[in-house]
Design a protein around this motif. Structure first.
Motif, PDB file in Angstrom:
ATOM      1  N   ARG A 153      44.728  30.213  93.685  1.00 48.66           N
ATOM      2  CA  ARG A 153      44.187  31.607  94.097  1.00 48.66           C
ATOM      3  C   ARG A 153      42.847  31.628  93.329  1.00 48.66           C
ATOM      4  O   ARG A 153      42.656  31.356  92.134  1.00 48.66           O
ATOM      5  N   LYS A 181      38.113  44.022  97.118  1.00 53.22           N
ATOM      6  CA  LYS A 181      38.983  43.329  96.110  1.00 53.22           C
ATOM      7  C   LYS A 181      38.197  42.351  95.313  1.00 53.22           C
ATOM      8  O   LYS A 181      39.000  41.130  94.648  1.00 53.22           O
ATOM      9  N   GLN A 229      41.911  35.484 102.384  1.00 53.54           N
ATOM     10  CA  GLN A 229      43.030  35.988 102.315  1.00 53.54           C
ATOM     11  C   GLN A 229      44.138  35.331 103.478  1.00 53.54           C
ATOM     12  O   GLN A 229      45.221  35.277 103.015  1.00 53.54           O
ATOM     13  N   TRP A 239      43.572  37.012  96.550  1.00 52.41           N
ATOM     14  CA  TRP A 239      44.775  38.328  96.332  1.00 52.41           C
ATOM     15  C   TRP A 239      44.400  39.077  97.524  1.00 52.41           C
ATOM     16  O   TRP A 239      43.237  39.282  97.879  1.00 52.41           O
ATOM     17  N   GLU A 243      46.092  42.313  90.802  1.00 59.57           N
ATOM     18  CA  GLU A 243      47.347  42.095  90.226  1.00 59.57           C
ATOM     19  C   GLU A 243      47.949  43.240  89.384  1.00 59.57           C
ATOM     20  O   GLU A 243      49.048  43.436  89.524  1.00 59.57           O
ATOM     21  N   GLY A 261      46.574  38.075  85.233  1.00 59.70           N
ATOM     22  CA  GLY A 261      47.595  38.435  85.898  1.00 59.70           C
ATOM     23  C   GLY A 261      48.748  38.771  85.382  1.00 59.70           C
ATOM     24  O   GLY A 261      50.033  38.505  85.704  1.00 59.70           O
TER      25      GLY A 261
END
Length: 496
Positions: A10, A57, A428, A434, A438, A450
């Motif tokens: 990620r 995000k 994504q 993400w 988180e 996270g």
């Protein structure tokens, strides 16, 4: 999952900004009627950018900074003034509180120099921002290298490179003390019955007498959500790598192609592990300047428009400022002959790297170099559809082991809108990014690592040694004591 069964990594996306009222990394793009960079001196620009980033995000807005402009090319700031680049730069600290007020999760990485801000003042500034943002700030630690900045701030010249880092190590020891050592976690009581706001028994004075800094003070503020802000850094010299492996949590790395960068990342991770740190708790971000379109034709049209607006002399002035080498001696449209002057070998190596990136081996003229710098320069600058650009991102992830990207814009807010509306959904879809933060409403460190509830420095981090009650004085003080002991032991014993 990747095809080999290993979970995909990620990544984080950051918007790479500065307070320059005009262009950022792309001199001349203010000429585009769609560009709003000239409105950075109004708060609406920053509020809109923050809201856009949170909608996409984005992990944090990384705000670079400089005290003055480059004055290397032709020995003057005039080229940068004409280009509207890295001149008239807003203080990044003044921008963050307002952006935090219109967001809940977005972080803010703020550049501040160990060369010119006193440790106590910096500690107070970042503690204040950490409180006001509910723990969403990071500090990009820099040791200033610009001679024009040194002169602007009352110095004849910059401190030599390695000594700047030696000074920065002691600087870190002192700010860790101010953030971590002075106030106990339970020092804030607000006890109406006993008439005690802060418990004096839980607050201790910092006493620091070092080689470069002295201080005698209580930490400037009670413990903020993170205490120490997320620590960011850039620097791949031997001294820079040593500093990063000891202190940094997020590291900005350069490079035009992954194979050029992966060695530096691997070396810093290995050095961090040797220092007892978890190497996976150091995140690496590479700079990138993508130009996106829904179709390849749309992306190419945006690139051609940017090429038309590019300020060639401004790009050359940026190159000269970064390298300290004045390129104004070369006629603008003649092939550069690099064989006589100091720095020519370094320029030749950089141009060879540029050729590897572009696949173009045409001779370099100042005009070609200036245009290249004005359209991404030291960053990779892919042009294409979201799928094509995402492929470039995946190449960096898989080959260089990067954890994220500091994304520069060509025009603002158009480039950032393309990231949010075109690239983010593609990343994504591939499981690379993400779909939400988180930790909702969490600190920057919680969202980066996270782990909810883990807002302070990780347990293996050097700064953790300074926690309240530890009595740890720092490696810089130990080194000073050892140097004093060595001097004492070198004196003959004349006692009877």
């Amino acid at each position: 999952m990747a095809s080999n069964g290993i979970p995909k990594k990620r990544i984080f996306l950051n918007f790479f900004e500065n307070g320059c009222v005009g262009s950022h990394m792309a001199p001349g793009q203010w000429r585009d009627p769609l560009d709003k960079g000239h409105t950075k001196d109004r708060i609406e620009y920053w509020l809109n950018l923050a809201k856009l980033a949170e909608r996409g995000k984005i992990s944090f807005i990384f705000i670079a900074d400089s005290y003055t402009s480059h004055e290397v090319y032709s020995g003057s700031a005039d080229p940068m003034l004409r280009a509207g680049a890295q001149i008239a730069v807003m203080d990044p600290v003044t921008l963050v509180s307002s952006m935090a007020a219109v967001t809940k999760n977005l972080g803010f990485g703020i550049t501040a120099s160990t060369s010119y801000m006193t440790p106590y003042m910096l500690a107070r500034t970042f503690s204040s921002l950490d409180h006001l943002t509910n723990g969403r700030v990071g500090w990009n630690v820099v040791t200033s290298w610009s001679k024009s900045s040194a002169r602007a701030l009352g110095h004849e010249d910059v401190v030599p490179h390695d000594e700047r880092y030696a000074c920065a190590h002691e600087y870190m020891d002192l700010v860790y003390k101010l953030w971590e050592s002075s106030w106990a976690d339970d020092s804030v009581v607000w006890d109406r019955e006993r008439r005690i706001a802060y418990d004096p028994k839980k607050v201790q004075r910092v006493e620091h007498k070092g080689k470069y800094f002295n201080a005698s003070a209580i930490g400037p503020l009670h413990p903020s959500p993170q205490r120490t802000p997320l620590l960011c850094q850039a620097g791949t010299s031997p001294a820079g790598k040593a500093f990063a492996s000891k202190h940094a949590e997020a590291i900005y790395v350069g490079g035009l192609f992954p194979s050029q960068t992966k060695g530096n990342i691997a070396a810093i991770r290995a050095s961090a592990a040797a220092n007892g740190r978890n190497p996976k708790q150091i995140l690496f971000f590479v700079g990138i300047s993508p130009i996106l379109g829904k179709t390849i034709e749309e992306a190419q049209a945006k690139y051609e428009r940017a090429r038309e607006n590019a300020d060639v002399i401004g790009g050359l002035a940026q190159f000269s400022g970064y390298t300290g080498i004045d390129l104004s001696r070369f006629p603008i449209d003649e092939v550069m002959e690099l064989k006589e002057q100091p720095g020519d070998t370094a320029i030749h190596s950089m141009l060879e790297n540029f050729n590897k990136t572009t696949g173009n081996s045409d001779p370099w003229t100042p005009r070609r170099l200036g245009e290249f710098m004005a359209l991404g320069g030291f960053h990779p600058a892919p042009v294409g559809t979201p799928e094509m650009v995402a492929d470039v991102f995946e190449e960096w992830i898989n080959e260089a082991d990067v954890d994220g990207f500091n994304i520069s814009y060509t025009i603002t807010p158009g480039s950032q809108e393309d990231i949010v509306d075109l690239l983010v959904p593609e990343l994504q879809k591939r499981g690379l990014m993400w779909t939400d933060y988180e930790v909702e409403g969490g600190t920057l460190r919680e969202n980066i690592y996270g782990v909810k509830g883990e807002s302070g420095l990780p347990s293996g981090h050097y700064g953790n040694k300074f926690k309240y009650g530890s009595g740890f004085e720092g490696d810089s003080i130990e080194a000073l004591k050892n140097a004093g002991d060595a001097e004492t032991s070198a004196v003959p014993d004349r006692t009877i």
